[in-house]
Structures are given as C-alpha cells and as structure tokens.
Design a protein around this motif. Structure first.
Motif, PDB file in Angstrom:
ATOM      1  N   ARG A  66       0.834  -1.724   0.200  1.00  0.00           N
ATOM      2  CA  ARG A  66      -0.327   0.197   0.142  1.00  0.00           C
ATOM      3  C   ARG A  66       0.764   1.466   0.041  1.00  0.00           C
ATOM      4  NH1 ARG A  66      -5.468  -0.869   0.727  1.00  0.00           N
ATOM      5  NH2 ARG A  66      -5.497  -3.425   1.507  1.00  0.00           N
ATOM      6  N   ARG A  67       1.960   0.645   0.687  1.00  0.00           N
ATOM      7  CA  ARG A  67       2.745   2.245   1.037  1.00  0.00           C
ATOM      8  C   ARG A  67       3.586   2.408  -0.645  1.00  0.00           C
ATOM      9  NH1 ARG A  67       8.204   2.833   5.273  1.00  0.00           N
ATOM     10  NH2 ARG A  67       8.912   5.281   3.854  1.00  0.00           N
ATOM     11  N   GLU A  68       3.579   1.336  -1.446  1.00  0.00           N
ATOM     12  CA  GLU A  68       4.543   2.293  -2.426  1.00  0.00           C
ATOM     13  C   GLU A  68       3.238   2.652  -4.026  1.00  0.00           C
ATOM     14  OE1 GLU A  68       7.765  -1.641  -2.913  1.00  0.00           O
ATOM     15  OE2 GLU A  68       6.210  -2.257  -3.029  1.00  0.00           O
ATOM     16  N   TYR A  69       2.021   2.024  -3.521  1.00  0.00           N
ATOM     17  CA  TYR A  69       1.212   2.096  -4.698  1.00  0.00           C
ATOM     18  C   TYR A  69       0.481   3.625  -4.060  1.00  0.00           C
ATOM     19  CZ  TYR A  69      -3.385   2.617  -6.915  1.00  0.00           C
ATOM     20  OH  TYR A  69      -3.900   2.910  -7.524  1.00  0.00           O
ATOM     21  N   ARG A  70       1.269   4.099  -2.568  1.00  0.00           N
ATOM     22  CA  ARG A  70       0.038   5.510  -2.676  1.00  0.00           C
ATOM     23  C   ARG A  70       1.854   6.484  -2.553  1.00  0.00           C
ATOM     24  NH1 ARG A  70      -1.461   3.399   2.667  1.00  0.00           N
ATOM     25  NH2 ARG A  70       0.842   3.491   3.440  1.00  0.00           N
ATOM     26  N   ASN A  75       2.903  10.411  -7.698  1.00  0.00           N
ATOM     27  CA  ASN A  75       3.839  10.663  -8.462  1.00  0.00           C
ATOM     28  C   ASN A  75       3.586  10.902  -9.940  1.00  0.00           C
ATOM     29  OD1 ASN A  75       6.802  11.260  -7.346  1.00  0.00           O
ATOM     30  ND2 ASN A  75       6.333   9.514  -7.187  1.00  0.00           N
ATOM     31  N   LEU A  76       1.733   9.343 -10.143  1.00  0.00           N
ATOM     32  CA  LEU A  76       1.765   9.940 -11.023  1.00  0.00           C
ATOM     33  C   LEU A  76       0.647  10.927 -11.512  1.00  0.00           C
ATOM     34  CD1 LEU A  76       0.447   6.278 -11.482  1.00  0.00           C
ATOM     35  CD2 LEU A  76       2.006   8.007 -12.864  1.00  0.00           C
ATOM     36  N   PRO A 120       0.685   0.133 -12.089  1.00  0.00           N
ATOM     37  CA  PRO A 120       2.407   0.745 -11.623  1.00  0.00           C
ATOM     38  C   PRO A 120       2.993   0.055 -11.252  1.00  0.00           C
ATOM     39  CG  PRO A 120      -0.876   0.855 -10.402  1.00  0.00           C
ATOM     40  CD  PRO A 120      -0.525  -0.371 -11.270  1.00  0.00           C
ATOM     41  N   LYS A 121       3.102  -1.098 -10.938  1.00  0.00           N
ATOM     42  CA  LYS A 121       4.111  -1.836 -10.838  1.00  0.00           C
ATOM     43  C   LYS A 121       5.495  -0.773 -12.267  1.00  0.00           C
ATOM     44  CE  LYS A 121       3.212  -5.854 -13.308  1.00  0.00           C
ATOM     45  NZ  LYS A 121       2.970  -7.203 -12.792  1.00  0.00           N
TER      46      LYS A 121
END
Length: 207
Positions: A66-70, A75-76, A120-121
């Motif tokens: 979840r942290r990576e996705y946020r 940024n996106l 997103p990855k």
C-alpha cells in the motif's frame, strides 16, 4: 482496475445486500422505519468491504505494498499535469519541420503514462522519465513557446530557439528509450515464447 468497472462491481454487490438487509429487518425483525437505516448502513459497509477486497487483489496482482502504491499514485497524479502541459506546449510551437517529432514525443509520453497508470508496478522502470526527462521536456517546450512569441527577434534568441528544438529532438529519442524500458519485460516474455514455440515446432518436425 478501471475505476468505473470497480464502481460497478461495488454497486452491484452493495445494492442487493442492502435490499436483503432491509427486507430481513422489516419482515423478519419488524423494525419498521428503522429497517431503512439498517439497510443503508449494511449497504455502505458492504461497499466499503468490497472496495478493500478489490484494492487488496489489485495490489497483490501488481506485487505492490500500500505504501508503494500511494507513492506511485502521488507521482502519477503530478505527472498527469505535466503531460498535459507538454501536449499543449508542443502543439503551440510554430515550426513545421519539427511537427512529426513533436507529435511523436506527445504520443510516447502519453503511452508511458497510460501504461504506468494501468500497471503501477511499471513505474519503477520509468523513474528516469518521471523524475528527469518529462520535466526537461516540459520546461524546454514552455520556454520555447514563451520566447518565440517575443515581438523582437535577435540572432541570440534565434540561436537559443534552434538549440531548444534540437534538444527536444534528442529528448524525443531518450523518451523512446524510456518506453522501451517500460515494456522490456514484455519483450523478454515474447522472445521466450517465440523460443518455446520454435523448439516445439522443431521437435514436431523431427518426430
């Protein structure tokens, strides 16, 4: 997942559950008007739990926390505005010989953004684009548009404009390389599948 599709899934689950809870509360427990409130709360909770479940499945599929996705989403969201600014500026440049190169830069930039938005990855394969090349392209394009609109042109200004276009052309090639990095895993998988298919065909021909 597509936001609209996700919304439809959540609604299609929440509404029937809300209706069932309301009917059970009304006829099974004789709650009267209170059954409306109970059904609404039940619908909201089911919508919320479905949203959590879909998000969990999406992150698991992407291999992200979840942290990576946020971090990626933030940024996106910022990059979206930059891509729009780049599109607007490049189309405002009145230089016919470079129009093909500028249109290509717009297309490739939008492609990188759309691929990263969908998966997103891929963001980690496009960090140079988001943290360096996109900013440079926006800055150059906007400065060119601003300076080209000045009423008095000097040899120095013309030289600066020429260098800006030349640099944009180089950036176009760099951004194309960024796109290649984003899809590099897909190319490797395709090459692997081709090798497997060739091996199978060869075995079939030998047999």
């Amino acid at each position: 997942m597509n936001p609209f599709l996700a919304f439809l899934i959540k609604i299609s689950i929440a509404v029937p559950i809300m209706a069932v809870i309301g009917l059970v509360s009304l006829f099974g427990f004789h709650q009267g008007w209170l059954s409306i409130g109970i059904s609404v709360v039940g619908g909201i909770l089911s919508y919320w739990f479905t949203s959590l479940s879909l998000n969990h499945r999406f992150l698991k599929k992407q291999g992200l926390t979840r942290r990576e996705y946020r971090y990626i989403k933030g940024n996106l969201d910022e990059a979206r505005g930059k891509v729009i600014r780049l599109h607007k500026s490049l189309l405002s440049i009145r230089h016919i010989p470079s129009i093909k190169q500028r249109v290509e830069l717009i297309k490739v930039s939008k492609k990188i953004y759309s691929l990263t938005k969908k998966e997103p990855k891929r963001f980690f394969q496009a960090e140079e684009f988001y943290f360096s090349h996109l900013d440079s392209a926006v800055e150059l394009a906007e400065k060119y548009v601003f300076l080209s609109k000045q009423p008095k042109r000097t040899p120095e200004l013309d030289q600066s404009l020429h260098e800006a276009l030349w640099t944009l052309e180089k950036l176009n090639k760099t951004v194309e390389e960024d796109l290649y990095k984003v899809i590099s895993n897909d190319i490797e998988k395709l090459d692997f599948e081709i090798d497997v298919a060739k091996h199978s065909l060869k075995k079939h021909e030998q047999s």
